[in-house]
Scaffold this motif. Structure first.
Motif, PDB file in Angstrom:
ATOM      1  N   ILE B  36      22.969  51.490  30.916  1.00  0.00           N
ATOM      2  CA  ILE B  36      22.156  51.766  29.475  1.00  0.00           C
ATOM      3  C   ILE B  36      21.875  50.324  29.050  1.00  0.00           C
ATOM      4  CG2 ILE B  36      22.600  51.924  27.155  1.00  0.00           C
ATOM      5  CD1 ILE B  36      24.027  54.667  27.992  1.00  0.00           C
ATOM      6  N   TYR B  62      26.105  50.428  18.653  1.00  0.00           N
ATOM      7  CA  TYR B  62      27.483  50.905  18.979  1.00  0.00           C
ATOM      8  C   TYR B  62      27.857  51.629  17.898  1.00  0.00           C
ATOM      9  CZ  TYR B  62      27.760  48.986  23.584  1.00  0.00           C
ATOM     10  OH  TYR B  62      27.867  48.870  24.880  1.00  0.00           O
ATOM     11  N   VAL B  66      27.294  55.110  19.504  1.00  0.00           N
ATOM     12  CA  VAL B  66      28.410  55.116  20.438  1.00  0.00           C
ATOM     13  C   VAL B  66      29.538  55.577  20.283  1.00  0.00           C
ATOM     14  CG1 VAL B  66      29.290  53.783  22.270  1.00  0.00           C
ATOM     15  CG2 VAL B  66      26.894  53.508  21.852  1.00  0.00           C
ATOM     16  N   TYR B 121      20.166  55.740  26.319  1.00  0.00           N
ATOM     17  CA  TYR B 121      21.041  56.355  25.899  1.00  0.00           C
ATOM     18  C   TYR B 121      20.523  57.854  26.080  1.00  0.00           C
ATOM     19  CZ  TYR B 121      25.014  57.475  22.842  1.00  0.00           C
ATOM     20  OH  TYR B 121      26.283  57.847  22.257  1.00  0.00           O
ATOM     21  N   SER B 133      28.149  53.749  27.598  1.00  0.00           N
ATOM     22  CA  SER B 133      27.820  52.515  26.878  1.00  0.00           C
ATOM     23  C   SER B 133      29.220  51.807  26.426  1.00  0.00           C
ATOM     24  CB  SER B 133      27.408  53.123  25.744  1.00  0.00           C
ATOM     25  OG  SER B 133      25.963  53.634  25.449  1.00  0.00           O
TER      26      SER B 133
END
Lengths: 204, 153, 221
Positions: B36, B62, B66, B121, B133
């Protein structure tokens, strides 16, 4: 079903000094019985994005103590919500939550302990080992010219560090403050310590 | 430029947190032939002037995607991910101040770099993408450490 | 000749030992095969690529290590490696490493240290550790070129006073003045990169003696 008969712990408070954070509370008294406590925390991230998620603290699941070391759990400079509950056999109290979320940037920073010594003409300082988040700002000057202060950053405590090569016959003074970049703060300066340097040896 | 939006942060602690979960998280990532962050070789070619914007965008990647898409049952791993997530939240706030002073300008190259990360992603099933990730956090942390270090004395 | 996979136990403790980007795969023999002439075959994988690749120099080898520095020389990429044990027509399943990221995981070797002294001073000359290179005649790359914030922790011990102190420096020359004449000082140095927790390797301890002071016997008042 024995869930809320047991009273929840009261008087929660956090005591934080030099980036060591302790949650404390009053004991739940049940005569003749040992009551256990469990602590969970929720960082700002969990509160904003995963509000149902509370994280069990590293050291305080079913502990008899009425305090909990959260130093390894509170590892970011954001507000943390904290709660604690009591357990006695199958009985479990409701959660008792700290009134205001705790942010580690409110920790009390104390002036560091320091040991100022010399090895011949070399001024050496050893500072308190307060952990990897601490650096130290050390100021030193010749006593007779107190205005001319020199600054040196010392990256870690617990090891003797060379400060300066001193001039024979002079007296040097040193003070230090603890610096924590992660919270953008520093302690007050320690008390200054001075040290005399021998004259240079004269020919026989 | 590079030095205007420096985020003074505890990479040492973040890296330690990641090292503690690296093996467990990367072991869950069974798609070794897909990346990624790493696929975006562009991370390595980001110019100093784009560092602030790319940092801000990847922190948001993130924080907003994520950490939310990954559900962790192991308490030890959960604590370490929480530590990283809350540290990223703090870094976002720090960069926010840069943004307000317009020193975090996003050029097209920076936007493209971030878009390719999101596209990578989206190629994967969401939990696989989140695990991958998380397993590539060391790439992002190393890139931050390299691009946000103060000028050494 | 294809072997029967799983007929042998797997090699164990397979890891990369990486110092200054010299990346050597190493493992322990499978348990319970003492005295058996086992050979090994190694493959490696570049994270994000498609296929496992053979390492021809490490096919059917007796030793329990394989230098993959060439194959893993792009330190911004990440890698896997795996090894299997072979004995006659039997072979083990593959034993695989975790994901290896040279840029973050390589250990920084010590700098070269040269010392000179006179009566009351000592000069410490540091040469940054060198990145692994394919051929000796290749031009050298210093680890400082990869980690621009590389620093050095210089530790000095006065063997007469038995006092030890350290200094953190970034430049390559450190001159210590006003030392005691005719005294042995011992020095060791470690290079480190602030911010990334990785093991460091201090240099060998080196000791030198400051010269006698010809003009006088040095006496501390």
């Amino acid at each position: 079903d024995g869930v809320a008969i047991l009273p929840a712990p009261q008087n929660l408070s956090v005591h934080s000094t030099n980036m060591k954070h302790f949650l404390m509370w009053s004991p739940v008294i049940v005569p003749g019985e040992t009551v256990y406590y469990s602590v969970e925390y929720q960082g700002e991230y969990e509160r904003l994005y995963l509000s149902d998620v509370w994280i069990p603290s590293s050291w305080c699941s079913l502990t008899e103590k009425t305090e909990c070391d959260l130093t390894e759990d509170i590892t970011a400079t954001v507000p943390y919500s904290l709660h604690v509950r009591a357990t006695l056999g199958s009985q479990t109290s409701a959660w008792s939550t700290l009134t205001h979320p705790f942010n580690r940037n409110s920790t009390i920073l104390t002036p560091p302990w320091m040991d100022v010594t010399k090895d011949g003409f070399h001024l050496v300082i050893e500072l308190e080992d307060l952990g990897p988040q601490f650096e130290f700002l050390v100021a030193y000057w010749r006593r007779e010219s107190a205005t001319k202060e020199h600054i040196k950053m010392v990256r870690s405590g617990g090891i003797p560090v060379h400060l300066v090569t001193m001039e024979p016959g002079a007296a040097y003074c040193v003070k230090a403050q603890a610096v924590v970049k992660a919270i953008g703060r520093h302690s007050a300066f320690s008390q200054a310590e001075c040290i005399e340097v021998q004259e240079e040896a004269l020919p026989l | 430029g590079l030095r205007k939006c420096l985020i003074s942060m505890d990479t040492h602690h973040l890296e330690e947190s990641f090292q503690e979960i690296k093996r467990a998280i990367q072991a869950k990532d069974t798609f070794q032939n897909v990346t990624i962050l790493s696929a975006s070789e562009t991370l390595q070619s980001i110019k100093p002037s784009d560092v602030c914007c790319v940092t801000k965008n990847l922190l948001a990647f993130y924080v907003d995607r994520v950490f939310k898409d990954h559900r962790e049952l192991n308490p030890h791993i959960l604590r370490k991910i929480s530590s990283i997530a809350n540290s990223f939240l703090y870094m976002q706030k720090t960069l926010q101040r840069c943004q307000e002073q317009r020193r975090c300008h996003c050029r097209q190259e920076a936007t493209n770099a971030t878009r390719s990360v999101h596209e990578n992603y989206d190629q994967l099933e969401v939990h696989s993408a989140a695990v991958k990730s998380l397993g590539e956090l060391n790439v992002f942390l190393a890139w931050i450490a390299k691009n946000h270090q103060e000028i050494s004395a | 000749v294809p072997c029967v996979s799983g007929g042998l136990p797997k090699p164990t403790n397979i890891t990369f030992l990486s110092i200054n980007m010299k990346n050597v795969l190493q493992w322990n023999p499978p348990e319970g095969l003492q005295g058996v002439e086992v050979t090994y075959t190694v493959q490696y994988f570049i994270y994000g690529q498609k296929r496992w690749l053979n390492k021809s120099e490490c096919r059917n080898i007796n030793r329990t290590y394989c230098d993959l520095s060439v194959e893993t020389s792009d330190y911004e990429h990440q890698y896997y490696a795996k090894v299997k044990a072979i004995w006659e027509t039997n072979c083990s399943k593959w034993a695989e490493t975790g994901r290896f990221y040279p840029f973050v995981e390589t250990q920084i070797g010590p700098p070269e240290v040269a010392l000179t002294t006179d009566e009351k001073s000592m000069s410490i000359f540091l040469t940054p550790p060198e990145k692994w290179k394919r051929n000796p005649e290749d031009s050298s790359v210093s680890m400082q070129q990869i980690y621009s914030n590389l620093k050095y922790n210089v530790s000095i011990r006065n063997t007469r006073s038995n006092r030890m102190w350290s200094q953190c420096v970034t430049n390559h020359t450190l001159v210590l003045t006003w030392l005691e004449p005719d005294t042995q000082y011992c020095v060791h140095v470690e290079a480190f990169v602030p911010g990334l927790p990785r093991p460091t390797r201090p240099s060998e301890k080196q000791c030198v003696r400051t010269l006698k002071d010809p003009s006088s016997e040095f006496k501390v008042k």
